[in-house]
Enzyme design. Structure first.
Site, mmCIF file in Angstrom:
data_model
loop_
_atom_site.group_PDB
_atom_site.id
_atom_site.type_symbol
_atom_site.label_atom_id
_atom_site.label_comp_id
_atom_site.label_asym_id
_atom_site.label_seq_id
_atom_site.Cartn_x
_atom_site.Cartn_y
_atom_site.Cartn_z
ATOM 1 N N PHE A 1 0.858 -1.176 0.000
ATOM 2 C CA PHE A 1 0.000 0.000 0.000
ATOM 3 C C PHE A 1 0.899 1.232 0.000
ATOM 4 O O PHE A 1 1.840 1.309 0.785
ATOM 5 C CB PHE A 1 -0.867 -0.051 1.257
ATOM 6 C CG PHE A 1 -2.011 0.908 1.249
ATOM 7 C CD1 PHE A 1 -3.076 0.740 0.373
ATOM 8 C CD2 PHE A 1 -2.045 1.978 2.127
ATOM 9 C CE1 PHE A 1 -4.146 1.618 0.383
ATOM 10 C CE2 PHE A 1 -3.116 2.859 2.134
ATOM 11 C CZ PHE A 1 -4.164 2.686 1.266
ATOM 12 N N ASP B 1 1.733 -6.274 7.493
ATOM 13 C CA ASP B 1 0.554 -5.416 7.467
ATOM 14 C C ASP B 1 -0.645 -6.304 7.137
ATOM 15 O O ASP B 1 -0.742 -6.851 6.037
ATOM 16 C CB ASP B 1 0.719 -4.300 6.429
ATOM 17 C CG ASP B 1 -0.425 -3.288 6.502
ATOM 18 O OD1 ASP B 1 -1.530 -3.672 6.936
ATOM 19 O OD2 ASP B 1 -0.213 -2.124 6.114
ATOM 20 N N TYR C 1 -11.363 -1.105 9.898
ATOM 21 C CA TYR C 1 -12.591 -0.652 9.208
ATOM 22 C C TYR C 1 -12.833 -1.386 7.896
ATOM 23 O O TYR C 1 -13.775 -1.090 7.183
ATOM 24 C CB TYR C 1 -12.564 0.867 8.976
ATOM 25 C CG TYR C 1 -11.321 1.415 8.295
ATOM 26 C CD1 TYR C 1 -11.120 1.290 6.929
ATOM 27 C CD2 TYR C 1 -10.332 2.061 9.045
ATOM 28 C CE1 TYR C 1 -9.988 1.791 6.315
ATOM 29 C CE2 TYR C 1 -9.187 2.574 8.447
ATOM 30 C CZ TYR C 1 -9.030 2.433 7.078
ATOM 31 O OH TYR C 1 -7.895 2.924 6.477
ATOM 32 N N LYS C 2 -11.984 -2.354 7.565
ATOM 33 C CA LYS C 2 -12.202 -3.139 6.342
ATOM 34 C C LYS C 2 -13.016 -4.385 6.716
ATOM 35 O O LYS C 2 -14.169 -4.269 7.052
ATOM 36 C CB LYS C 2 -10.853 -3.441 5.692
ATOM 37 C CG LYS C 2 -10.214 -2.136 5.185
ATOM 38 C CD LYS C 2 -8.796 -2.256 4.698
ATOM 39 C CE LYS C 2 -8.311 -0.887 4.225
ATOM 40 N NZ LYS C 2 -6.866 -0.814 4.047
ATOM 41 N N ARG D 1 -11.828 -3.532 -8.337
ATOM 42 C CA ARG D 1 -11.721 -4.515 -7.249
ATOM 43 C C ARG D 1 -13.107 -4.914 -6.775
ATOM 44 O O ARG D 1 -13.968 -4.073 -6.533
ATOM 45 C CB ARG D 1 -10.961 -3.927 -6.059
ATOM 46 C CG ARG D 1 -9.501 -3.736 -6.289
ATOM 47 C CD ARG D 1 -8.785 -3.474 -4.976
ATOM 48 N NE ARG D 1 -9.419 -2.414 -4.190
ATOM 49 C CZ ARG D 1 -8.995 -2.035 -2.998
ATOM 50 N NH1 ARG D 1 -7.977 -2.650 -2.421
ATOM 51 N NH2 ARG D 1 -9.598 -1.057 -2.349
HETATM 52 C C1 LIG Z 1 -6.151 0.299 4.403
HETATM 53 C C2 LIG Z 1 -4.688 0.150 4.538
HETATM 54 C C3 LIG Z 1 -3.942 1.081 5.265
HETATM 55 C C4 LIG Z 1 -4.626 2.270 5.894
HETATM 56 O O1 LIG Z 1 -3.763 3.075 6.612
HETATM 57 P P1 LIG Z 1 -4.295 4.206 7.571
HETATM 58 O O2 LIG Z 1 -3.060 4.846 8.029
HETATM 59 O O3 LIG Z 1 -5.051 3.548 8.700
HETATM 60 O O4 LIG Z 1 -5.177 5.118 6.787
HETATM 61 C C5 LIG Z 1 -2.577 0.873 5.375
HETATM 62 N N1 LIG Z 1 -1.972 -0.194 4.810
HETATM 63 C C6 LIG Z 1 -2.672 -1.101 4.096
HETATM 64 C C7 LIG Z 1 -1.981 -2.285 3.504
HETATM 65 C C8 LIG Z 1 -4.049 -0.949 3.925
HETATM 66 O O5 LIG Z 1 -4.744 -1.837 3.218
#
Ligand SMILES: *Cc1c(COP(=O)(O)O)cnc(C)c1O
Length: 434
Positions: free
Chosen positions: A128, A219, A244-245, A394
């Site tokens: 990400f 992660d 939140y996912k 997606r």
């Molecule tokens: C959704 C997601 C995030 C979100 O990061 P925030 O700092 O909480 O906004 C980070 N890393 C990955 C791999 C994600 O899927």
């Protein structure tokens, strides 16, 4: 399983689904909406909606400051332990706090300063972007600056990003293996990658890193609540993740972090805040770290959001990760089948692994007009997927509330958008949030 593309078949899968009744435990205001974005923002569980009202009316509204002694102060570790049950972590290793990005900053910096002579960070181009930005920021912070003489330690940090063996679907594991050398302090990867949905073999990669003396940070944002995870069993060092996912904690619900007991006393947090202090209510003027993982807390947590998220975990904890994974595999297999049979002739290709053993709970379908097709689905067809550059639509499948009939209808509506060329009227110009 032998799949069929008939509606009857989808309905039959629903009638045999042991998790079918969980859908009723979520707030569904529009029965016609095909929601395939639970991997970005999970639907709202009724348990969370009820709890949020109670927190506002009874706790915040009535208890006021007394709330801190009635369960608020301990919430990060109490809720952390509940998440621990979903990720194979024994008590005292998981804490809810801050955001995924901030937790990555804290834990990655701790891992690097623990072995200051090692200067390599290994990750991948599938990660990400925020994760990659955080690593670049740490690299910038810890390396000597040309303007200020020596920085932290000696020598420049390098961030190695592994690429793909194909068109952006599968990471090059051989390249990953050879990049992890004796100079590597940290290997950090998304367990399930956000675009293609590739699922790493946590056990294997963790062993590999340990063999070369590196720490591993996972992660779990796209795997927690979708894929069974065994952090303790894999002997993982560090992990972070999102609530939140697939955990349905609500927009901006705080994230979590995991620090393996074996290294808790060896690591130091780069942010010394009062929630990580040994005796915060002594108000001593000098920092002394709290024991265990607690030192990775910083400051006051968003209680309304955190406590609502605690209630949101209930359906997931009840269903159990094995049942969730079994349905998730069936759903992604079924969606891959519909992609091949209906969408491939319309110019789509599957942008996700075909083997469920290396796939999370979403798939990407790729098309050169992907962005405009995604717009048409949202604006005209009451279907919500999301779009990720350059050509990925997606489709996320949340085992607790996505039905097979819903998947069938979603694909049917995609077919209509293509056959009626409904996407052609939308500009290629992107909206802010895709
Ligand atoms: C959704 C997601 C995030 C979100 O990061 P925030 O700092 O909480 O906004 C980070 N890393 C990955 C791999 C994600 O899927």
């Amino acid at each position: 399983m032998k799949f069929s593309s008939s509606l009857d078949f989808a309905q039959q899968l629903d009638s045999q689904d042991p998790l079918a009744s969980y859908r009723e435990q979520f707030v569904i205001t529009d029965p016609d909406l095909i929601y395939l974005d639970g991997n970005s923002l999970g639907r709202m569980p009724k348990s969370a909606a009820e709890r949020a009202k109670q927190i506002v009316d009874e706790e915040w509204g009535h208890d006021l400051i007394r709330g801190w002694n009635k369960g608020w102060w301990e919430a990060p570790s109490r809720v952390g332990d509940k998440i621990g049950q979903l990720i194979g972590a024994a008590q005292g290793q998981v804490l809810v706090s801050d955001t995924v990005s901030i937790n990555l900053f804290k834990l990655a910096t701790a891992a690097l300063t623990f072995q200051p002579n090692k200067k390599r960070i290994v990750t991948d181009a599938f990660n990400f972007p925020s994760d990659l930005y955080i690593l670049q920021g740490i690299q910038h912070l810890l390396s000597p600056s040309p303007f200020q003489g020596e920085g932290w330690g000696e020598g420049q940090y390098e961030v190695i990003r592994i690429g793909a063996i194909d068109d952006g679907i599968t990471p090059n594991i051989a390249a990953l293996e050879s990049a992890i050398n004796e100079n590597t302090a940290l290997v950090t990867l998304s367990h399930v990658v956000f675009k293609s949905g590739y699922l790493y073999d946590m056990q294997h990669i963790t062993e590999l890193a340990h063999n070369r003396g590196a720490l591993v940070l996972w992660d779990l944002s796209h795997s927690v609540g979708a894929v069974p995870i065994k952090l303790d069993k894999c002997n993982a060092d560090l992990a972070i993740g999102c609530t939140y996912k697939y955990l349905n904690g609500g927009p901006g619900a705080p994230a979590f972090l995991y620090v393996n007991k074996a290294i808790q006393e060896k690591l130091s947090s780069p942010i010394w805040g009062w929630w990580g202090q040994k005796n915060p209510f002594d108000f001593g003027l000098d920092y002394e770290p709290a024991a265990g993982a607690q030192k990775f807390l910083v400051g006051t947590q968003p209680m309304i959001s955190l406590l609502a998220m605690e209630a949101a975990l209930e359906p997931t904890l009840r269903a159990g990760m094995d049942a969730i994974r079994a349905k998730s595999i069936l759903m992604t297999d079924y969606a891959s089948f519909l992609t091949d049979s209906w969408l491939a002739p319309l110019g789509f290709s599957l942008g996700s692994p075909r083997d469920s053993a290396t796939r999370g709970s979403h798939i990407s379908i790729r098309h050169t007009d992907g962005y405009r097709i995604n717009r048409a689905l949202i604006e005209e067809m009451n279907v919500i997927p999301d779009f990720r550059e350059p050509d990925n639509i997606r489709l996320g499948f949340a085992p607790l509330y996505t039905s097979f009939t819903e998947i069938w209808q979603g694909f049917d509506r995609i077919k209509h958008v293509m056959e009626e060329k409904r996407y052609e009227k939308y500009p290629n110009q992107k909206l802010m949030v895709t």
